[in-house]
Write a protein that holds these residues in place. Structure first.
Motif, PDB file in Angstrom:
ATOM      1  N   ASN A 193      -1.953  12.039   0.855  1.00 28.01           N
ATOM      2  CA  ASN A 193      -2.224  11.550   2.207  1.00 28.01           C
ATOM      3  C   ASN A 193      -0.978  10.898   2.786  1.00 28.01           C
ATOM      4  O   ASN A 193       0.064  10.820   2.141  1.00 28.01           O
ATOM      5  N   SER A 194      -1.096  10.397   3.977  1.00 30.36           N
ATOM      6  CA  SER A 194       0.066   9.879   4.709  1.00 30.36           C
ATOM      7  C   SER A 194       0.650   8.618   4.103  1.00 30.36           C
ATOM      8  O   SER A 194       1.736   8.190   4.485  1.00 30.36           O
ATOM      9  N   SER A 195      -0.064   8.000   3.138  1.00 29.73           N
ATOM     10  CA  SER A 195       0.465   6.762   2.559  1.00 29.73           C
ATOM     11  C   SER A 195       1.553   7.008   1.527  1.00 29.73           C
ATOM     12  O   SER A 195       2.140   6.055   1.015  1.00 29.73           O
ATOM     13  N   THR A 196       1.824   8.288   1.198  1.00 32.66           N
ATOM     14  CA  THR A 196       2.929   8.576   0.271  1.00 32.66           C
ATOM     15  C   THR A 196       4.250   8.236   0.958  1.00 32.66           C
ATOM     16  O   THR A 196       4.596   8.816   1.981  1.00 32.66           O
ATOM     17  N   SER A 197       4.963   7.296   0.370  1.00 31.20           N
ATOM     18  CA  SER A 197       6.190   6.804   1.003  1.00 31.20           C
ATOM     19  C   SER A 197       7.440   7.184   0.241  1.00 31.20           C
ATOM     20  O   SER A 197       8.539   7.162   0.815  1.00 31.20           O
ATOM     21  N   VAL A 198       7.318   7.537  -1.037  1.00 32.76           N
ATOM     22  CA  VAL A 198       8.490   7.840  -1.868  1.00 32.76           C
ATOM     23  C   VAL A 198       8.132   8.959  -2.842  1.00 32.76           C
ATOM     24  O   VAL A 198       7.042   8.960  -3.417  1.00 32.76           O
ATOM     25  N   ILE A 199       9.038   9.908  -2.998  1.00 33.08           N
ATOM     26  CA  ILE A 199       8.958  10.861  -4.106  1.00 33.08           C
ATOM     27  C   ILE A 199      10.275  10.754  -4.864  1.00 33.08           C
ATOM     28  O   ILE A 199      11.356  10.730  -4.267  1.00 33.08           O
ATOM     29  N   THR A 200      10.189  10.683  -6.193  1.00 34.06           N
ATOM     30  CA  THR A 200      11.409  10.435  -6.962  1.00 34.06           C
ATOM     31  C   THR A 200      11.307  10.992  -8.368  1.00 34.06           C
ATOM     32  O   THR A 200      10.222  11.051  -8.955  1.00 34.06           O
ATOM     33  N   PHE A 201      12.437  11.433  -8.861  1.00 33.08           N
ATOM     34  CA  PHE A 201      12.559  11.762 -10.274  1.00 33.08           C
ATOM     35  C   PHE A 201      12.895  10.490 -11.029  1.00 33.08           C
ATOM     36  O   PHE A 201      13.692   9.665 -10.557  1.00 33.08           O
ATOM     37  N   ALA A 202      12.321  10.332 -12.196  1.00 34.87           N
ATOM     38  CA  ALA A 202      12.714   9.260 -13.107  1.00 34.87           C
ATOM     39  C   ALA A 202      13.545   9.903 -14.209  1.00 34.87           C
ATOM     40  O   ALA A 202      13.006  10.557 -15.109  1.00 34.87           O
ATOM     41  N   ASN A 203      14.847   9.793 -14.115  1.00 36.55           N
ATOM     42  CA  ASN A 203      15.753  10.423 -15.078  1.00 36.55           C
ATOM     43  C   ASN A 203      15.859   9.542 -16.316  1.00 36.55           C
ATOM     44  O   ASN A 203      16.653   8.602 -16.368  1.00 36.55           O
TER      45      ASN A 203
ATOM     46  N   GLY B  84       0.792  -1.230   0.000  1.00 40.49           N
ATOM     47  CA  GLY B  84       0.000   0.000   0.000  1.00 40.49           C
ATOM     48  C   GLY B  84       0.826   1.283   0.000  1.00 40.49           C
ATOM     49  O   GLY B  84       0.260   2.369   0.128  1.00 40.49           O
ATOM     50  N   ASP B  85       2.130   1.198  -0.112  1.00 43.94           N
ATOM     51  CA  ASP B  85       2.964   2.401  -0.161  1.00 43.94           C
ATOM     52  C   ASP B  85       2.836   3.081  -1.531  1.00 43.94           C
ATOM     53  O   ASP B  85       2.900   2.416  -2.573  1.00 43.94           O
ATOM     54  N   LYS B  86       2.667   4.415  -1.499  1.00 38.24           N
ATOM     55  CA  LYS B  86       2.568   5.182  -2.743  1.00 38.24           C
ATOM     56  C   LYS B  86       3.938   5.731  -3.134  1.00 38.24           C
ATOM     57  O   LYS B  86       4.651   6.279  -2.299  1.00 38.24           O
ATOM     58  N   ILE B  87       4.237   5.581  -4.413  1.00 38.82           N
ATOM     59  CA  ILE B  87       5.486   6.108  -4.966  1.00 38.82           C
ATOM     60  C   ILE B  87       5.107   7.133  -6.037  1.00 38.82           C
ATOM     61  O   ILE B  87       4.496   6.790  -7.054  1.00 38.82           O
ATOM     62  N   ILE B  88       5.441   8.413  -5.779  1.00 38.15           N
ATOM     63  CA  ILE B  88       5.127   9.485  -6.737  1.00 38.15           C
ATOM     64  C   ILE B  88       6.353   9.710  -7.623  1.00 38.15           C
ATOM     65  O   ILE B  88       7.458   9.949  -7.132  1.00 38.15           O
ATOM     66  N   ILE B  89       6.117   9.640  -8.944  1.00 35.15           N
ATOM     67  CA  ILE B  89       7.214   9.698  -9.925  1.00 35.15           C
ATOM     68  C   ILE B  89       7.015  10.905 -10.838  1.00 35.15           C
ATOM     69  O   ILE B  89       5.914  11.154 -11.329  1.00 35.15           O
TER      70      ILE B  89
ATOM     71  N   GLY C  12      17.287  22.670   2.724  1.00 37.36           N
ATOM     72  CA  GLY C  12      17.738  24.036   2.939  1.00 37.36           C
ATOM     73  C   GLY C  12      16.582  24.937   3.300  1.00 37.36           C
ATOM     74  O   GLY C  12      15.428  24.511   3.416  1.00 37.36           O
ATOM     75  N   GLU C  13      16.896  26.219   3.487  1.00 40.41           N
ATOM     76  CA  GLU C  13      15.883  27.173   3.918  1.00 40.41           C
ATOM     77  C   GLU C  13      14.885  27.518   2.816  1.00 40.41           C
ATOM     78  O   GLU C  13      13.737  27.844   3.094  1.00 40.41           O
ATOM     79  N   ARG C  14      15.325  27.473   1.555  1.00 42.28           N
ATOM     80  CA  ARG C  14      14.445  27.825   0.446  1.00 42.28           C
ATOM     81  C   ARG C  14      14.542  26.717  -0.602  1.00 42.28           C
ATOM     82  O   ARG C  14      15.308  26.812  -1.567  1.00 42.28           O
ATOM     83  N   PRO C  15      13.733  25.664  -0.449  1.00 40.94           N
ATOM     84  CA  PRO C  15      13.808  24.517  -1.362  1.00 40.94           C
ATOM     85  C   PRO C  15      13.469  24.936  -2.792  1.00 40.94           C
ATOM     86  O   PRO C  15      12.542  25.714  -3.033  1.00 40.94           O
ATOM     87  N   THR C  16      14.259  24.422  -3.744  1.00 35.73           N
ATOM     88  CA  THR C  16      13.974  24.656  -5.160  1.00 35.73           C
ATOM     89  C   THR C  16      13.555  23.348  -5.817  1.00 35.73           C
ATOM     90  O   THR C  16      13.784  22.264  -5.279  1.00 35.73           O
ATOM     91  N   GLN C  17      12.940  23.460  -6.972  1.00 35.94           N
ATOM     92  CA  GLN C  17      12.329  22.326  -7.679  1.00 35.94           C
ATOM     93  C   GLN C  17      11.465  21.492  -6.718  1.00 35.94           C
ATOM     94  O   GLN C  17      11.612  20.275  -6.615  1.00 35.94           O
ATOM     95  N   PRO C  18      10.537  22.137  -5.994  1.00 33.81           N
ATOM     96  CA  PRO C  18       9.830  21.446  -4.912  1.00 33.81           C
ATOM     97  C   PRO C  18       8.522  20.792  -5.349  1.00 33.81           C
ATOM     98  O   PRO C  18       7.655  20.555  -4.514  1.00 33.81           O
ATOM     99  N   GLN C  19       8.346  20.493  -6.660  1.00 38.95           N
ATOM    100  CA  GLN C  19       7.068  19.945  -7.073  1.00 38.95           C
ATOM    101  C   GLN C  19       6.771  18.608  -6.414  1.00 38.95           C
ATOM    102  O   GLN C  19       5.629  18.345  -5.980  1.00 38.95           O
ATOM    103  N   LEU C  20       7.769  17.758  -6.269  1.00 36.57           N
ATOM    104  CA  LEU C  20       7.516  16.451  -5.655  1.00 36.57           C
ATOM    105  C   LEU C  20       7.213  16.567  -4.155  1.00 36.57           C
ATOM    106  O   LEU C  20       6.279  15.920  -3.664  1.00 36.57           O
ATOM    107  N   PRO C  21       7.984  17.355  -3.382  1.00 28.38           N
ATOM    108  CA  PRO C  21       7.571  17.557  -1.986  1.00 28.38           C
ATOM    109  C   PRO C  21       6.160  18.111  -1.866  1.00 28.38           C
ATOM    110  O   PRO C  21       5.408  17.721  -0.963  1.00 28.38           O
ATOM    111  N   LEU C  22       5.757  19.005  -2.760  1.00 28.23           N
ATOM    112  CA  LEU C  22       4.393  19.530  -2.735  1.00 28.23           C
ATOM    113  C   LEU C  22       3.380  18.433  -3.015  1.00 28.23           C
ATOM    114  O   LEU C  22       2.321  18.365  -2.379  1.00 28.23           O
ATOM    115  N   TYR C  23       3.691  17.552  -3.969  1.00 28.24           N
ATOM    116  CA  TYR C  23       2.791  16.441  -4.257  1.00 28.24           C
ATOM    117  C   TYR C  23       2.605  15.572  -3.020  1.00 28.24           C
ATOM    118  O   TYR C  23       1.509  15.144  -2.680  1.00 28.24           O
TER     119      TYR C  23
END
Length: 895
Positions: A799-809, A764-769, A783-794
């Motif tokens: 909900n709390s089940s989000t377990s991973v945020i990752t770029f797929a390069n 049931g762990d969610k992985i946002i890619i 850091g104090e002013r995060p950049t490229q923060p789209q994944l942290p925002l997602y």
């Protein structure tokens, strides 16, 4: 009253003879000198109380040859019925002959070669070089000359140089009366052909003596060409202020090249209303000899630009220039034109089909409900109908008549009234169109493309000089100033690169022949002698003379000419008032009191809106520079993408996203991927890529050729197949969401987010890619002013089940996942939250993101627009905003 520019005492005896009978003649090197001699003679008659007088026989050499040819034709002798081709007709003939030559190398640039061949033939005739000398060393040119002569015979025509030879023979045969004396003025050298003509026409040739003035001179060195011109302008202004009746000459050898800078700098110093928007509407407060090409005038340039709509496609820059041109249509379509330019630039294509250009305007006119009388599309449709109804090949005269009707259909030259200079330019344009009809004598039928090319070339060669009253200050080229008298003279450009002129050879003629017959620029000794003569004449025709040169021309260091080494040197401070370097003639303009306005904050965000444009990119921009975020997402300060040779980065990214979506909708999970054979996967990729590319076939017709499309398909299949092999090594998962859009609120800021993909594990762990075709760094999230923060925002918006945020390069060089999560075993390449200093758990890291991103959101909502660069990379990837945020000025102010 201004003194004449020519000392008439030098020619009094000769001019008296020319007015008594036709036995004496004065020939000058150019029309300007002839006009000044006639003007000086007229002033002398007025001073002597003469109320009427016979015009003296004073002609520029070319004008006299034209007159004599007409005299010869009037006699009706055999051979005088020949048509003398003008320069453009000759060039068309050379182009035709060279293009039809089967022995020419296929890679030969025909247009450039034709121009050189035309010049080579003129050299041969004027310097009387035997053509048989070319057969061995210049076989191509020899063959072309033979073909040219055959064509001339068929056309019953001749070249201008050949007509001079015919005139010389007519004088030898006594068909034309001889002159007892011919006085030459302003010549340093004469081609042997012209020398022979004048010797046949006159019993005696004499050179006019030079004025003997005891001149004082000095030499000054400036840093560069601009400083040199500016100093000359200030010097002229100060001399003029001392005595408005003085004659002041400014000689600039490279006047044609430097004319825009020269006009601007002299206007700046001499025109009181220079700061006014209407400053350039009137004539210059000085005389400048170098005209500008008719094609470079705004009104004619706009006509040529509008006529280019007859082509199938145009460069993007030309389409935008057409939209911004005030010389067609009305004045009520400003918003429509701006919207159309934005739409065209968004395509990021170098070439825009003219049909698409019209369609874009049509679509916007429909949306804006534009009235028929204001419709640009209606005008363009009439323009296109006129072209469609015309024969594909017709005479140049018919094409020019069609072009005139097309321009009228577009409303050229606009609804506003033309000023005096523009009216003169329009008259020159009409004369040019009529002159194009002479091409019909060479080629009776040409295509529209050829007609446009010939018209553009003729406009580029036709000089335009606005009619202006006589002024004390004369700005001239080097040879144009020879023979004229000045009270003060400034000779600029006195470098060793120009005085004497360097050698330069015609590439189609053997070098040894050019040197043997001493053609122009072929012998250093010849050029040295001419340069010495010119400088000596300048010194004899001015009481006060300044020689100047610069240290640098562009990036090259230059030295003063050795011909002025013996002249005393001085500094610029001794020639002009040092304060004048900062002074302008409009310095008495009333000072404006500037008001300092605090602009670090703008209006706050209306959080009642459904969403704010920008999404997660707002936080990225706010973190890098608050002002840039305000400019982009509150003021809509956007730069359209630059045209590329292929697909843009955005198009490639969208294409990749679409293919990945189609592939995973079919596969659905790791099991679905692993169960496919290689053949099945290849088939799936081929079909998915083909489907994803379908919109591009319509949107980018000019780009998506079969060859290009095949390359792009192969690239995508290879790229995604490599990526699927990497995904096949992951722990078990299924794809839950693809390209999911959602509206959410973060820190009471309404946002619209789009998630590329969400995977779910058996636990049931969610992985946002998030797909990236380049490189993306996870370290930017800390850091104090995060950049490229789209994944942290997602992650925070879910909900709390989000377990991973990752770029797929997804790239061929370093493919892989780059992310952070609760458990690094969930994905290869994953880093656990506790791997970063200061964070012991995934929950603590999320809390950090919540605090920092909330602070950025509050900044943005409050209207914070402070010009502070927190991320130095923002200067690079937001460079288009530098003129708006004035960062470098801000740095200087706060140092």
């Amino acid at each position: 009253m201004l003194a004449p520019l020519f000392d008439i005492a030098l020619l009094e005896g000769a001019l008296e003879n020319t007015t008594l009978d036709s036995s004496a003649l004065v020939i000058t090197a150019n029309n300007r000198l002839a006009n000044h001699i006639r003007q000086s003679w007229g002033l002398k008659q007025v001073r002597n109380g003469v109320s009427g007088w016979r015009p003296p026989s004073v002609f520029a050499l070319d004008s006299w040859i034209d007159n004599q040819w007409q005299e010869l034709c009037d006699l009706g002798l055999e051979g005088t019925e020949l048509i003398i081709l003008n320069e453009q007709q000759e060039l068309v003939l050379w182009n035709s002959v060279i293009a039809d030559d089967r022995h020419c190398p296929p890679e030969l640039p025909i247009a450039a070669t034709a121009r050189q061949a035309q010049k080579a033939y003129r050299l041969l005739r004027q310097w009387e070089i035997p053509e048989q000398l070319l057969s061995d060393e210049s076989p191509h040119l020899s063959r072309w000359i033979t073909a040219i002569k055959r064509q001339l015979q068929k056309l019953s025509a001749t070249t201008r140089s050949d007509s001079v030879s015919i005139l010389a023979d007519a004088y030898l045969d006594r068909h034309l009366p001889n002159y007892q004396e011919i006085v030459l003025v302003g010549f340093q050298t004469l081609p042997p052909l012209h020398q022979r003509l004048l010797e046949c026409a006159g019993s005696r040739l004499v050179d006019a003596a030079s004025t003997t003035i005891s001149s004082t001179g000095c030499t000054v060195c400036l840093e560069n060409e601009v400083e040199e011109i500016q100093a000359a302008a200030i010097w002229a202004r100060e001399r003029l202020a001392q005595s408005p009746e003085q004659r002041i000459g400014i000689v600039i050898p490279s006047l044609s090249r430097l004319r825009p800078q020269v006009e601007r700098l002299f206007r700046e110093q001499l025109q009181p209303d220079y700061w006014s928007l209407d400053a350039y509407a009137g004539a210059t407060p000085f005389n400048i000899s170098a005209g500008i090409a008719l094609a470079d005038t705004a009104i004619v340039n706009s006509a040529l630009l509008l006529l280019s709509l007859n082509r199938k496609s145009l460069p993007l820059a030309d389409c935008c220039r057409i939209l911004n041109s005030p010389f067609w249509g009305g004045t009520s379509e400003t918003g429509l034109r701006a919207a159309a330019e934005i739409q065209l630039r968004q395509r990021a294509s170098h070439e825009i089909p003219c049909g698409d250009f019209r369609f874009q305007l049509h679509r916007l006119e429909v949306m804006g409900e534009i009235a028929a009388e204001d419709s640009l599309v209606k005008k363009l449709e009439i323009f296109e109908t006129l072209k469609r109804n015309a024969a594909p090949r017709q005479s140049a005269a018919n094409w020019c008549a069609l072009f005139s009707r097309q321009l009228s259909a577009l409303g050229w030259p606009g609804k506003r009234g033309l000023n005096s200079v523009e009216y003169q330019q329009r008259q020159h344009w009409q004369a040019l169109l009529e002159e194009q009809g002479k091409i019909d004598q060479i080629k009776p039928a040409i295509s529209c493309e050829e007609a446009l090319q010939y018209l553009a070339e003729a406009a580029a060669k036709m000089p335009f000089q606005a009619e202006t009253p006589d002024h004390p200050i004369q700005i001239l080229g080097a040879l144009e100033a020879v023979g004229l008298r000045f009270d003060h003279l400034w000779l600029s450009g006195m470098t060793d690169q120009v005085w004497p002129q360097p050698t330069q050879f015609n590439p189609l003629l053997p070098v040894h022949l050019q040197r043997q017959y001493q053609t122009p620029l072929s012998l250093p000794e010849r050029e040295l002698k001419i340069a010495q003569q010119v400088i000596r004449q300048f010194q004899c025709n001015a009481e006060n003379i300044v020689f100047s040169h610069c240290r640098y021309e562009g990036d090259s260091q230059v030295c003063g000419s050795p011909l002025i080494e013996d002249i005393p040197t001085t500094t610029i401070d001794c020639l002009i008032n040092p304060a004048s370097l900062q002074q302008r003639c409009y310095s008495d303009r009333p000072a404006v009191t500037l008001e300092r306005v605090e602009c670090s904050h703008g209006p706050g965000v209306d959080t009642s809106l459904p969403s704010v444009k920008g999404g997660s990119a707002i936080f990225d921009a706010q973190a890098a520079c608050p002002f840039n975020a305000f400019a982009k997402y509150r003021l809509n300060a956007e730069q359209p993408p630059e045209p590329t040779l292929g697909l843009t980065a955005a198009e490639r990214g969208s294409l990749l996203h679409r293919v990945m979506e189609l592939v995973w909708r079919s596969l659905g999970s790791l099991q679905g991927l692993q169960s496919r054979s290689d053949e099945d996967l290849d088939s799936l990729l081929e079909n998915s890529v083909e489907e994803a590319m379908q919109p591009l076939y319509q949107q980018r017709k000019e780009l998506m050729s079969p060859a290009f499309a095949a390359l792009e398909k192969r690239r995508l299949r290879r790229l995604i197949r490599q990526w699927l092999e990497l995904e096949a090594q992951r722990p078990d998962f299924r794809v839950s969401e693809l390209e999911q859009s959602c509206e959410t609120r973060f820190a009471d800021l309404p946002l619209k987010l789009k998630i590329d993909r969400i995977d779910v594990t058996p636990d049931g762990d969610k992985i946002i890619i998030d797909y990236k075709t380049g490189k993306a760094a996870v370290k930017n999230w800390f850091g104090e002013r995060p950049t490229q923060p789209q994944l942290p925002l997602y992650a925070l918006s879910g909900n709390s089940s989000t377990s991973v945020i990752t770029f797929a390069n997804i790239n061929l060089e370093q493919p892989g996942f780059s992310g952070v999560g609760r458990d690094k075993s969930l994905l290869p390449g994953l880093v656990g939250a506790d791997s970063y200093e200061g964070f012991e758990s995934w929950e603590q890291l999320q809390q950090h993101w919540h605090e920092k991103l909330t602070a950025l959101a509050e900044e943005f909502k409050s209207g914070c627009a402070d010009v502070t660069i927190y991320n130095p990379k923002a200067i690079q990837w937001q460079a288009e905003l530098l003129p708006l945020n004035r960062w470098y000025g801000y740095l200087e102010e706060n140092q």
